[in-house]
Design an enzyme around this catalytic site. Structure first.
Site, PDB file in Angstrom:
ATOM      1  N   THR A 209      19.785  62.116 -18.675  1.00 13.89           N
ATOM      2  CA  THR A 209      19.824  63.223 -17.721  1.00 13.89           C
ATOM      3  C   THR A 209      19.254  62.772 -16.372  1.00 13.89           C
ATOM      4  O   THR A 209      18.370  61.920 -16.342  1.00 13.89           O
ATOM      5  CB  THR A 209      18.968  64.375 -18.292  1.00 13.89           C
ATOM      6  OG1 THR A 209      19.646  64.886 -19.429  1.00 13.89           O
ATOM      7  CG2 THR A 209      18.728  65.483 -17.302  1.00 13.89           C
ATOM      8  N   ARG A 237      26.508  74.548 -27.053  1.00 16.38           N
ATOM      9  CA  ARG A 237      25.048  74.333 -26.989  1.00 16.38           C
ATOM     10  C   ARG A 237      24.635  74.122 -25.527  1.00 16.38           C
ATOM     11  O   ARG A 237      25.265  73.372 -24.791  1.00 16.38           O
ATOM     12  CB  ARG A 237      24.668  73.105 -27.830  1.00 16.38           C
ATOM     13  CG  ARG A 237      23.166  72.771 -27.808  1.00 16.38           C
ATOM     14  CD  ARG A 237      22.804  71.741 -26.758  1.00 16.38           C
ATOM     15  NE  ARG A 237      21.392  71.355 -26.806  1.00 16.38           N
ATOM     16  CZ  ARG A 237      20.799  70.565 -25.930  1.00 16.38           C
ATOM     17  NH1 ARG A 237      21.485  70.059 -24.934  1.00 16.38           N
ATOM     18  NH2 ARG A 237      19.535  70.272 -26.040  1.00 16.38           N
ATOM     19  N   VAL A 238      23.578  74.783 -25.133  1.00 17.05           N
ATOM     20  CA  VAL A 238      23.041  74.593 -23.787  1.00 17.05           C
ATOM     21  C   VAL A 238      21.594  74.114 -23.908  1.00 17.05           C
ATOM     22  O   VAL A 238      20.819  74.678 -24.686  1.00 17.05           O
ATOM     23  CB  VAL A 238      23.103  75.902 -22.961  1.00 17.05           C
ATOM     24  CG1 VAL A 238      22.453  75.729 -21.605  1.00 17.05           C
ATOM     25  CG2 VAL A 238      24.546  76.364 -22.800  1.00 17.05           C
ATOM     26  N   GLY A 239      21.255  73.086 -23.160  1.00 21.89           N
ATOM     27  CA  GLY A 239      19.891  72.554 -23.206  1.00 21.89           C
ATOM     28  C   GLY A 239      18.994  73.196 -22.155  1.00 21.89           C
ATOM     29  O   GLY A 239      19.295  74.267 -21.623  1.00 21.89           O
ATOM     30  N   ASP A 240      17.913  72.530 -21.866  1.00 20.07           N
ATOM     31  CA  ASP A 240      16.914  73.073 -20.928  1.00 20.07           C
ATOM     32  C   ASP A 240      17.305  72.881 -19.463  1.00 20.07           C
ATOM     33  O   ASP A 240      16.886  73.664 -18.602  1.00 20.07           O
ATOM     34  CB  ASP A 240      15.562  72.389 -21.150  1.00 20.07           C
ATOM     35  CG  ASP A 240      15.649  70.885 -20.911  1.00 20.07           C
ATOM     36  OD1 ASP A 240      16.571  70.248 -21.478  1.00 20.07           O
ATOM     37  OD2 ASP A 240      14.820  70.335 -20.170  1.00 20.07           O
ATOM     38  N   THR A 260      13.363  65.955 -18.397  1.00 19.30           N
ATOM     39  CA  THR A 260      14.333  65.271 -19.245  1.00 19.30           C
ATOM     40  C   THR A 260      13.708  65.096 -20.613  1.00 19.30           C
ATOM     41  O   THR A 260      12.542  64.732 -20.719  1.00 19.30           O
ATOM     42  CB  THR A 260      14.767  63.909 -18.660  1.00 19.30           C
ATOM     43  OG1 THR A 260      15.646  63.284 -19.595  1.00 19.30           O
ATOM     44  CG2 THR A 260      13.592  62.995 -18.366  1.00 19.30           C
ATOM     45  N   GLY A 261      14.462  65.373 -21.632  1.00 18.16           N
ATOM     46  CA  GLY A 261      13.906  65.233 -22.975  1.00 18.16           C
ATOM     47  C   GLY A 261      14.643  66.116 -23.952  1.00 18.16           C
ATOM     48  O   GLY A 261      15.728  66.624 -23.645  1.00 18.16           O
ATOM     49  N   GLY A 263      15.772  68.996 -25.234  1.00 18.80           N
ATOM     50  CA  GLY A 263      15.864  70.264 -24.530  1.00 18.80           C
ATOM     51  C   GLY A 263      15.292  71.464 -25.255  1.00 18.80           C
ATOM     52  O   GLY A 263      14.665  72.333 -24.631  1.00 18.80           O
TER      53      GLY A 263
END
Ligand code: ASP
Length: 341
Positions: A209, A237-240, A260-261, A263
């Site tokens: 990211t 799916r949606v991350g952070d 970044t990581g 999520g």
């Protein structure tokens, strides 16, 4: 004569202090993902390519700041460079979903106005960070998802590409390896034991990211993040990264933050806004606040890192992984790029 000497000494001291302040004042910080990034796994060519890409990205944003443009312009220009570079899990180079698609997420936030824009699950926008900015500036909304967000970006005049544009062999191979290791498990684009990537071999283990925080000449902060998310992630799916307050946040009163990581951990810990809140309500420094929150994420089992920049030009770049692609540029144009611990 004596007075002249004294005056010269005084002027020299002021000049030296000013130069020192310029050197220490950061105007931009970027990341290109964190994870199991070890020197022993890196070829000199690959390392040079990452350093060159991060440097080019910093130069692009710095040119905007130098020209008197806004921190939003700097963030957008910087992230374009990283989105267009297949080394990073954003734009071209995004990872694949389980179904073999590239679904991209991005967010941007203006620290002066607290306006924000985000897109999630877009598949045809060449530069999702620009779509996020269009949502912020050309709609009354903060977040748009899926085909609606794609359509909105098209109507806003942004560059639209065939979804095939995002296909890269490395990411495709990464998906096949992930499916072979555990077809049901979404995996992060890195190689941590915690996040269950063990068993996947020839994969470039990292969170790819990208993110940027900039401080312009008017003293305004902006932050942005762009990602392809997780390899083998489920449809929708949606991350952070596109979630304001989780992976991205910015407030002139506190700091700009891009994470970044893994999520899901960043969402549950509302990482970026919590850092800002610690600064605002507890008067804690950007470095200390970032450390407190990332430690919490780590304790819960989430790995990754973040970048943060406050209005005075102080940066924090903590991570709990082996490495994080990262870089800074100071007001006097000095660039520093680092990869390992
Ligand atoms: N945070 C991103 C996500 O979970 C992944 C990353 O940082 O690489 O979507």
């Amino acid at each position: 004569m004596r007075a002249l000497k004294l005056l010269t000494v005084l002027l020299c001291t002021i000049w030296a202090l000013n130069v020192n302040a310029q050197q220490k004042k950061y105007v931009m910080v970027i990341h290109g993902g964190a994870g199991t990034i070890l020197k022993k796994n890196m070829t000199p060519d690959k390392e040079a390519a990452y350093v060159a890409a991060l440097t080019k990205a910093l130069q692009a944003g710095y040119a905007e700041i130098k020209a008197g443009k806004s921190s939003l312009d700097a963030v957008e220009a910087t992230i374009h460079v990283l989105e267009n570079d297949p080394h990073f899990n954003a734009g071209k180079g995004a990872v694949f979903t389980h179904d073999g698609r590239n679904e991209l997420d991005a967010a941007i936030m203006d620290g002066k106005t607290l306006m924000a824009g985000a897109v999630a699950g877009v598949t045809t926008v060449k530069n999702p960070i620009s779509a996020a900015r269009a949502v912020m500036e050309k709609s009354e909304h903060v977040m748009m998802v899926g085909s609606g967000a794609d359509l909105f970006a098209k109507e806003a005049g942004l560059e639209i590409v065939d979804p095939k544009y995002f296909w890269t062999k490395e990411r495709w191979d990464g998906l096949q390896e992930a499916i072979k290791a555990d077809s049901t498990k979404a995996v992060l684009d890195h190689g941590s034991k915690k996040s269950g990537l063990l068993g996947i071999k020839n994969h470039d283990y990292k969170f790819g990211t990208v993110g940027c925080v900039a401080l312009d000449q008017a003293g305004n902060l902006a932050a942005g993040t762009s990602t392809g998310g997780m390899t083998n992630k489920k449809y929708g799916r949606v991350g952070d990264s596109p979630i304001i307050g989780a992976g991205t946040y910015c407030n002139n009163e506190t700091a700009g933050i891009s994470c970044t990581g893994w999520g899901e951990f960043y969402i549950r810990n509302v990482v970026a806004k919590t850092i800002s809140d610690l600064m605002e309500y507890k008067g804690i420094s950007v470095a200390e606040a970032s450390k407190i929150v990332l430690d919490k994420v780590g304790k819960m089992g989430g790995d990754g890192g973040l970048i943060a920049l406050d209005k005075k030009g102080n940066v924090a770049m903590p991570f709990n992984t082996e490495g994080m692609y990262r870089g800074t540029i100071t007001a006097d144009g000095k660039i520093e790029v680092n990869i390992y611990k």
